[in-house]
Scaffold this active site. Structure first.
Site, PDB file in Angstrom:
ATOM      1  NE  ARG A  27      -4.027   0.541   2.303  1.00  0.00           N
ATOM      2  CZ  ARG A  27      -4.538   0.671   1.350  1.00  0.00           C
ATOM      3  NH1 ARG A  27      -4.720  -0.916   0.656  1.00  0.00           N
ATOM      4  NH2 ARG A  27      -5.373   1.900   1.447  1.00  0.00           N
ATOM      5  CD1 TRP A  73       1.075   6.461  -2.887  1.00  0.00           C
ATOM      6  CD2 TRP A  73       2.459   5.620  -3.018  1.00  0.00           C
ATOM      7  NE1 TRP A  73       1.290   6.980  -4.747  1.00  0.00           N
ATOM      8  CE2 TRP A  73       2.432   6.329  -4.660  1.00  0.00           C
ATOM      9  CE3 TRP A  73       3.850   4.887  -2.627  1.00  0.00           C
ATOM     10  CZ2 TRP A  73       3.246   5.736  -5.355  1.00  0.00           C
ATOM     11  CZ3 TRP A  73       4.852   4.451  -4.237  1.00  0.00           C
ATOM     12  CH2 TRP A  73       3.960   4.586  -5.356  1.00  0.00           C
ATOM     13  CG  HIS A 503      -3.229   2.189 -47.414  1.00  0.00           C
ATOM     14  ND1 HIS A 503      -3.364   3.054 -48.317  1.00  0.00           N
ATOM     15  CD2 HIS A 503      -4.732   3.463 -46.632  1.00  0.00           C
ATOM     16  CE1 HIS A 503      -5.041   3.460 -48.532  1.00  0.00           C
ATOM     17  NE2 HIS A 503      -5.187   3.723 -47.303  1.00  0.00           N
TER      18      HIS A 503
END
Ligand code: F6R
Length: 605
Positions: A27, A73, A503
């Site tokens: 986490r 974090w 193409h």
């Protein structure tokens, strides 16, 4: 995303806090800290870096039986000792750990500064402990102080409070960030996620939004928003520790695919006031916006695909010139750029060597620079003029999923802001913003197609190649779909503008060749459908992703994305192609989280 643990019991708290945090490092892992309580004071240790760094700092003989812990974090304030949790009030009597984003922290901080409070970190979280202190001093009842505090918080939170006033008690509160509780003969605990406590118990009590709890060594009380006792809904957790870290999924890639609704929601949090885009650091840039003649979007790999999408969108919304360039090309191209060229860099890690070199070159040429980055305080984030953070949380799987969709979303927001700064009115902006805000629910809806995408991936069983096609804003989605498939399943995949097929590439189509066609842009979807028919005529097996309205009776494998402003359909397309790649890789027995030859962060040229 952060990891939280808390323990109060009959034995030392530290072993639980640390083993729990180690299970939650997925986490976040840019700093770590713990507070332990005894009757007279709180002892706190914290450090930048991983949990192992914290462990090196801790004395051996810590016997306190109540404490809280955190791995971070970063979302506000770079990873540092100062910004690490827990945060304390000024006399060190209350300690708080927090996961989430306090959207109105600037307002609350201003209020508290006026009340004479001082702050020691750049985090939004610190306002929580100071606010608690403020209310506790008025009336020293922690339950009430906590209730008054959380009522003031806008945004998301899961938080734990411990104090010298009730040294064996932990207060816990939750809104939109996860928090689970548990009890065993050792004591009572809380954590951001069940893996932290599975060694102690498999009976888990998930706290509901708005609820709070009071943990003592042999009791656990849960209350609703008004402080009335709430019903406790225990669940038996069926997974072992390893699979629980992956949320019960068999890989981080799958877990991260499923996290997209919530991380998109976090990334959008607080970005709009009516139709006004709230990005104060972009507004604060010293740029004469009328003098911007051209814009470059620069990145590598998946982030480069987000740039191609952004460049198309930018031209559409602002009517100005733009180009998407891989960073590895930009840095060696002697680009003709100057102070009139805005350069926008996109990176999950914020450390990609080519992107960083391109940023340095743009700065040397005097270009204004903006970065869209996931990792707070990373090199690219530090060196750009203004940084915007995606809130994807740690992305562990090598193949980027949630970082990509949050980039798409945040780039969309940024481009709306740039249009505003250029004085361009974007047609239908009200509906567009409404749909941006619906993206978390739409992503949730799109994830329900998982069994169907699994079935489609089964078509690749004996195939070595696949082709992805799309026009306009579907083209970057085709590129990203092909990259994801190659990366994790090793099936060779190419992406083409649908109109380019005839193409040359159509020569490759033969019986059973798999073609995944994206036709979600109403202006050109009909043209793409005609191109698919040309491949079907040559034996291709087609998977068509389209909107709710397109006629597609003649195709067997059709996925319809929910009704949505077409410029946003890159998000549902990404989710579908991620699922397709994941199941193709699974079918072929690949190591999904760690594909061969790849690294998560490419810090070399
Ligand atoms: C693909 C993937 C890579 C990265 C690229 C850039 O799934 O993850 O293509 O997107 O290496 O990395 P960041 O975003 O960290 O700069």
């Amino acid at each position: 995303m952060c990891g939280i643990t808390g323990f109060t019991g009959k034995q030392p708290a530290l072993p639980f806090l640390l083993q729990g945090l180690s299970k939650l490092e997925y986490r976040g892992y840019d700093s770590a800290g713990v507070t332990l309580v005894n009757s007279r004071k709180l002892k706190t240790w914290k450090t930048k870096g991983r949990l192992s760094e914290l462990e090196k700092k801790l004395p051996n003989d810590l016997a306190q039986s109540c404490g809280i812990g955190h791995t971070r974090w970063a979302t506000h304030g770079v990873p540092s000792n100062m910004n690490a949790h827990p945060h304390m009030n000024s006399d060190n009597s209350i300690s708080v750990v927090h996961n989430g984003i306090v959207e109105n922290y600037a307002v609350l901080k201003k209020e508290l500064l006026e009340e004479g409070y001082t702050f020691h970190s750049d985090t939004d979280s610190e306002v929580i402990v100071q606010l608690l202190d403020f209310y506790y001093r008025r009336k020293p009842v922690m339950k009430e102080a906590l209730m008054r505090t959380v009522k003031r918080l806008e945004g998301s939170y899961a938080l734990c409070v411990t104090s010298i006033y009730e040294p064996n008690t932990i207060y816990v509160a939750k809104k939109e960030s996860p928090m689970v509780l548990g009890m065993s003969k050792e004591g009572t605990f809380c954590a951001s996620d069940a893996p932290a406590m599975l060694e102690y118990t498999r009976e888990i009590l998930p706290l509901q939004d708005g609820q709070f709890a009071i943990l003592n060594k042999d009791s656990l009380e849960v209350f609703d928003t008004d402080g009335k006792p709430a019903e406790k809904k225990w669940i038996h957790f069926p997974y072992d520790v390893q699979s629980a870290q992956k949320g019960g999924y068999d890989s981080f890639m799958m877990k991260e695919i499923h996290e997209q609704p919530s991380v998109i929601r976090e990334t959008l949090r607080g970005r709009f006031r009516g139709t006004h885009v709230v990005l104060p650091n972009i507004e604060a840039l010293d740029v004469d916006w009328n003098e911007i003649h051209e814009t470059y979007f620069i990145a590598c790999g998946t982030a480069y695909h987000a740039c191609i999408y952004a460049s198309g969108l930018y031209q559409r919304y602002t009517g100005k010139l733009s180009t998407a360039v891989p960073a590895s090309e930009f840095r060696y191209s002697s680009p003709n750029v100057d102070g009139h060229t805005l350069c926008i860099f996109v990176s999950q890690s914020g450390e990609t060597a080519d992107t960083l070199a391109a940023l340095k070159l743009a700065k040397a040429k005097g270009c204004p620079t903006i970065a869209v980055v996931n990792v707070l305080g990373s090199s690219i984030a530090r060196q750009t003029d203004a940084v915007l953070y995606t809130a994807a949380g740690p992305e562990i799987a090598v193949a980027s999923t949630k970082a990509y969709t949050t980039q798409l979303v945040l780039l969309h927001v940024l481009i709306l802001k740039l249009a505003e700064l250029y004085g361009v009115r974007v047609k239908g902006i009200g509906a567009l913003i409404r749909d941006l805000k619906r993206l978390p629910e739409i992503t949730e809806e799109v994830l329900k197609n998982e069994p169907f995408m699994k079935k489609c991936a089964g078509m690749l069983k004996d195939q070595r190649d696949a082709y992805f096609i799309g026009r306009q804003l579907d083209y970057p989605s085709a590129l990203e779909g092909a990259l994801k498939l190659k990366e994790v399943s090793y099936v060779h995949a190419d992406a083409y503008y649908a109109g380019e097929l005839k193409h040359g590439p159509i020569a490759l189509i033969e019986k059973n060749t798999v073609v995944l066609a994206l036709a979600t842009q109403p202006d050109v979807a009909g043209k793409t459908i005609s191109n698919i028919k040309e491949t079907v005529a040559r034996g291709a097996r087609v998977i068509l992703v389209t909107d709710q309205t397109m006629r597609a009776d003649e195709f067997k494998y059709v996925v319809r994305i929910p009704e949505l402003t077409p410029s946003l359909s890159a998000v549902p397309c990404a989710v579908l192609t991620q699922l397709f790649a994941y199941y193709a890789a699974k079918e072929k027995g690949c190591d999904i989280d760690k594909p061969r030859n790849l690294a998560k962060s490419v810090t070399v040229e």
